[in-house]
Design an enzyme around this catalytic site. Structure first.
Site, mmCIF file in Angstrom:
data_model
loop_
_atom_site.group_PDB
_atom_site.id
_atom_site.type_symbol
_atom_site.label_atom_id
_atom_site.label_comp_id
_atom_site.label_asym_id
_atom_site.label_seq_id
_atom_site.Cartn_x
_atom_site.Cartn_y
_atom_site.Cartn_z
ATOM 1 N N ASP A 195 0.902 -1.149 0.000
ATOM 2 C CA ASP A 195 0.000 0.000 0.000
ATOM 3 C C ASP A 195 0.937 1.193 0.000
ATOM 4 O O ASP A 195 1.502 1.541 1.035
ATOM 5 C CB ASP A 195 -0.902 0.002 1.237
ATOM 6 C CG ASP A 195 -1.947 1.110 1.157
ATOM 7 O OD1 ASP A 195 -1.568 2.249 0.782
ATOM 8 O OD2 ASP A 195 -3.123 0.847 1.455
ATOM 9 N N HIS A 196 1.113 1.813 -1.144
ATOM 10 C CA HIS A 196 2.223 2.766 -1.226
ATOM 11 C C HIS A 196 2.009 3.988 -0.343
ATOM 12 O O HIS A 196 2.952 4.701 -0.047
ATOM 13 C CB HIS A 196 2.524 3.156 -2.680
ATOM 14 C CG HIS A 196 1.504 4.068 -3.283
ATOM 15 N ND1 HIS A 196 0.361 3.602 -3.860
ATOM 16 C CD2 HIS A 196 1.463 5.416 -3.396
ATOM 17 C CE1 HIS A 196 -0.344 4.622 -4.309
ATOM 18 N NE2 HIS A 196 0.296 5.737 -4.038
ATOM 19 N N HIS A 258 -5.836 2.852 1.034
ATOM 20 C CA HIS A 258 -5.075 4.023 1.497
ATOM 21 C C HIS A 258 -5.786 4.792 2.602
ATOM 22 O O HIS A 258 -5.167 5.157 3.607
ATOM 23 C CB HIS A 258 -4.814 4.977 0.324
ATOM 24 C CG HIS A 258 -4.266 4.303 -0.885
ATOM 25 N ND1 HIS A 258 -3.271 3.361 -0.817
ATOM 26 C CD2 HIS A 258 -4.569 4.439 -2.210
ATOM 27 C CE1 HIS A 258 -2.980 2.947 -2.049
ATOM 28 N NE2 HIS A 258 -3.760 3.576 -2.914
#
Lengths: 521, 521
Positions: A195-196, A258
């Site tokens: 999950d950047h 996010h």
């Protein structure tokens, strides 16, 4: 096939070189590889964080000669590297790059891939420590993993790790199916779900802010905090991703991962230790306390929007349904706002407002912690003083600011809002992918998503998605270039709250508040 | 002769013009008048804060013609005004200046003064609203006040106010005597005892910081605060004031008034209302809770220092006993450090460290609120993380900063101290005397010292002064240009504490603290 991670414990938390490894990248000619992965690997290399012994094995369907592949990577770096590409550094780095064309349905191709990898491991005296990175369409994840097992690559004598991109399923059922397939080959501890947002500097800073300071924890609860507001807005539209996006929508694309991750970072209890599983346990507890919305509750707690035509930076842009590849009658949401409740002792009564959307007025990710209103006394008898806010600037600015009220210099006794802040130039800050690749290769999964997080997030999202599908929540159009539909403001207004202006956004209310000094006795 | 202040309530807390008045200044040719009072009056005039109807009647022993007096004031403004002196503004302002020579022992002179004042009031149609400002030797206060009564000037039909400079006595007995004398003529509410530290921008900001924000009050107590450190240091020596200073010493000159005032502002409970007497009531409560030191306690809680020769800004300077006018065997203290205890629920167990001295390494006044040490966990397992500090920069910088720990950008997991701050250019900030004259003329005595404050402060200071006199506390020499005697550091070291470096002071410890990230599970 359990693999112990403990042998790396000596390296914890330092900028030491990573362990020797082979980085096998699926989708090595794709957009993500070119924009993010190779620039991140090269930055780690330039920082001296990659070990002397490493190799990158790119794979994709297209045949490439090795020189052509390396030239392609070089071109990607020229466009997307964070720092100028040093010629000598590149020449050395390029020696570590290899390529093997693979059709993911072809067992023969995987056999050749295994030979290519083991050949490189032999030539470079690399231990069998393998990172498999799947930068490709998620439909292919399961196939690739099964092929990796079939060809023998996952039977490494050292360790192996699987890093995969989102989305992880499109609902709980599909996510469970995918997870079952992956876990036939990899253990949970070997799976690194990217999950950047968790790689972003300031998202990682939340735990430091909270747990490396003693002034914040005493006010980090429902006695002191009025609400929490988390925004992640984009100015772009659906771009070339209509095929994926129209199926997903903002709820699956942004909220399930996010947005909930940021909620968890803000809301989690202090872990028993600052170790990966202890931290992830606390994050999961937030999701367990997150009140599930269902039936009529969804419409009163969630706003669903879709951008209409409008203007972005003075340019007319089309509405979502006029975008190439989007059905003219699409009811996919490009905007979601929601009021979340975390039903535990710390957060009972504190709404967490989230909003995310495309084609909004600015590209900004910020977390605003709004503290309680001041009592109507002292300087605030007319209720005009703004409450304190702690703002975590995630993007594009990176930093923390606190809005406080202070005396204006002079004799007039006026109290005015001022900001106390620290920030850092985002240019100096490593990209999220640098941090995440570094952690993944090192074996630190703290900032990756554990299966129970994924699963609980889908359990929260699925009933909302179902309400959307059933049209139980109205689809509110908003002009491109705005801050979303009016319903988003009304959501907060119903609680006597409002979205605070974000960095760069003009204040909706006057910032200068004049107040009287001491009334004479 | 009670005078109601209530008629001015409509003006409270605004930059409105002050009420019409005559400002009768004793010591109008002296140093304070030239450096501070006329520049402050002129600044108020230039800001439009003085009313159209006002007059300043200067008095001093020296005969002056009116033009000569005005020229003298003009010269003072040229040297000391905060902003350039505008010629037109000066010409107008000068029209309001008058002079009357007065020998304070001469009833005839006071009669002439009364005639001069009433004459001006008639000519300018001024109501009998009179401010008496005594910028003169304190031995003369009582005489002047009695003469003012004798000549009839205090029998104003409007209001009258007495503003007096420190020191107010040299111990409780002399202060009581002086107070009795003053109160034969003026009521307590008419007496404005100047403590110019209370006029400082950031000292006034303490109540705003505390009571116009909701994030600080929850951590403003012994659960969150480890200690409070208040420093007011000077680089100058005794200068031309040896006659006064050698009799007073730092304890009477600084601690009894300025230092205790800052302690009160930090430590006071929220008042019931933000009104003068409610605030002063709370300040007095701090002094009532201040633990009296006596006997052997003084030596273990108070450090007494005197500067020896040394260097200031690279220049050799003599020791205190070699200064002109100081006896060679003087044991007067030029430095005091002390550990104070405020025995109430909020502050039990929180030491308040104060220190003040002449010929120190820098001229700086700062209040440091040190929060509790972090538990030895998370990022602080080696105890290297610095605790949070909130710093109120009083002088020369004006502002607030908070020292927090944050993640250093990058992959190494290091936690480093960063400062969040807001500040203002002190040049833009009115002088303390502007604020205090403004408040005094307006009738706001919040930032003046009430009699019970003075009296309780002497009750605290007297036993310490007696211990000094009896040499029960060693007199520690310190080199000019240092931060005081070693005993000052030892005072804090005994509590496992240390003086935090002040603004501009080199850190005593490395500011970069490297810490590990997540230990791998």
């Amino acid at each position: 096939m359990p693999r112990t991670e403990l042998s790396h414990a000596t390296m914890f938390g330092t900028a030491h070189a990573l362990p020797p490894h082979t980085f096998i990248m699926f989708g090595a000619t794709g957009d993500l590889a070119r924009r993010k992965l190779f620039p991140a690997l090269f930055a780690l290399y330039q920082n001296g964080q990659l070990p002397a012994q490493f190799a990158v094995m790119g794979t994709a369907r297209t045949p490439y000669t090795l020189p052509a592949f390396r030239a392609d990577v070089r071109a990607a770096l020229e466009s997307f590297a964070r720092c100028p590409v040093d010629a000598d550094a590149w020449a050395d780095f390029a020696e570590h790059l290899f390529y093997c064309p693979v059709d993911v349905r072809s067992p023969e191709d995987f056999s050749r891939l295994r030979e290519a990898v083991t050949d490189i491991e032999r030539r470079f005296d690399l231990p069998e420590q393998r990172v498999f990175y799947l930068a490709m369409a998620p439909e292919l994840f399961a196939d690739v993993v099964i092929q990796l097992q079939g060809c023998g690559l996952t039977a490494a004598r050292g360790w192996r790790r699987l890093i995969i991109e989102k989305p992880f399923g499109r609902d709980l059922a599909s996510a469970e199916r995918l997870n079952d397939q992956l876990q036939q080959v990899f253990e949970e501890a070997e799976i690194y779900r990217i999950d950047h947002y968790l790689g972003k500097e300031m998202v990682q800073n939340i735990e430091v802010l909270r747990f490396a300071n003693s002034i914040f924890e005493p006010v980090w609860d429902n006695r002191s905090i009025q609400n929490v507001q988390i925004t992640s807005s984009e100015t772009v539209g659906v771009e070339e991703r209509a095929g994926y996006y129209d199926q997903a929508g903002a709820l699956r694309d942004m909220v399930q991962n996010h947005m909930l991750q940021m909620v968890m970072m803000v809301a989690m209890e202090p872990p028993s230790r600052l170790k990966t599983e202890a931290i992830r346990d606390e994050k999961v507890k937030v999701l367990r306390s997150l009140r599930r919305l269902s039936g009529a509750e969804v419409a009163s707690h969630v706003v669903r929007g879709q951008y209409a035509s409008g203007q972005i930076a003075g340019q007319a842009v089309p509405g979502y349904c006029s975008e190439p590849g989007v059905p003219a009658d699409s009811r996919t949401e490009t905007f979601v706002a929601a009021r979340l409740w975390i039903d535990n002792f710390r957060w009972a009564g504190v709404p967490f407002y989230i909003r995310t959307g495309k084609r909004m007025a600015a590209k900004v990710t910020e977390i605003v912690i709004q503290f309680k209103e001041l009592p109507r006394m002292y300087f605030n008898q007319t209720g005009q003083l703004l409450p304190n806010r702690l703002v975590i600037h995630v993007h594009p600015e990176e930093g923390i600011s606190i809005q406080v009220n202070a005396k204006r210099p002079g004799t007039d006794g006026a109290v005015v809002p001022v900001a106390m802040e620290f920030g850092q130039a985002p240019d100096n800050s490593p990209e999220a992918y640098e941090r995440l690749l570094y952690d993944g290769i090192r074996g630190d999964s703290t900032f990756f998503t554990r299966w129970d997080e994924v699963s609980l997030a889908w359990k929260f999202v699925d009933p909302i998605a179902e309400s959307f599908r059933m049209n139980r929540v109205p689809l509110a159009l908003y002009p491109a270039g705005s801050w979303g539909p009016a319903a988003s403001d009304q959501l907060l207004a119903a609680d006597d709250a409002r979205w605070w202006p974000l960095t760069g956004q003009a204040p909706a209310i006057p910032e200068q508040v004049h107040q009287a000094g001491h009334p004479l006795d």
